[in-house]
Design an enzyme around this catalytic site. Sequence first.
Site, PDB file in Angstrom:
ATOM      1  N   CYS A  82       9.246  40.025  30.422  1.00  0.00           N
ATOM      2  CA  CYS A  82       8.152  39.071  30.290  1.00  0.00           C
ATOM      3  C   CYS A  82       6.943  39.801  29.705  1.00  0.00           C
ATOM      4  O   CYS A  82       7.105  40.721  28.908  1.00  0.00           O
ATOM      5  CB  CYS A  82       7.831  38.425  31.633  1.00  0.00           C
ATOM      6  SG  CYS A  82       7.252  39.579  32.904  1.00  0.00           S
ATOM      7  N   ARG A  83       5.743  39.451  30.111  1.00  0.00           N
ATOM      8  CA  ARG A  83       4.552  40.123  29.603  1.00  0.00           C
ATOM      9  C   ARG A  83       4.306  41.433  30.328  1.00  0.00           C
ATOM     10  O   ARG A  83       3.997  42.439  29.718  1.00  0.00           O
ATOM     11  CB  ARG A  83       3.319  39.220  29.723  1.00  0.00           C
ATOM     12  CG  ARG A  83       2.045  39.836  29.138  1.00  0.00           C
ATOM     13  CD  ARG A  83       0.828  38.967  29.338  1.00  0.00           C
ATOM     14  NE  ARG A  83       0.572  38.632  30.722  1.00  0.00           N
ATOM     15  CZ  ARG A  83      -0.010  39.443  31.606  1.00  0.00           C
ATOM     16  NH1 ARG A  83      -0.403  40.643  31.260  1.00  0.00           N
ATOM     17  NH2 ARG A  83      -0.194  39.052  32.856  1.00  0.00           N
TER      18      ARG A  83
END
Length: 117
Positions: A82-83
């Site tokens: 993800c981030r």
Amino acid sequence: MAFLLGLSLLLTAFSSIVTAAELDSKVAWQKISAGALVIDVRTAEEFAQGHLPDSINIPYQQINQAFKQQNIAKDRSVVVYCRSGNRSGIADKMLESAGFTNVYNGGGYQTLMMAKD
């Protein structure tokens, strides 16, 4: 009582070590190079702004349902990212709870991109 507190601190420290080890970008890239299914668990908007090559976008909230619909084998090698590693960590645990046995939290997109050979 002191024993329980000590044990709790030890378990907390150990879980942090395991989490840090799981977020090793080199291990994630090794798994990807070996054919792991790569899942970006960010939003569609984040995915559109940039993603790993050949990754599939499945927001983390939908991951168990999507894996079930796509009939993904429980032992399939999977790398989620993800981030920052938080949502991929949630997705990792969700998949493990659903019986998937070969899921790896690759951490954050930028970190993975910087570690790419």
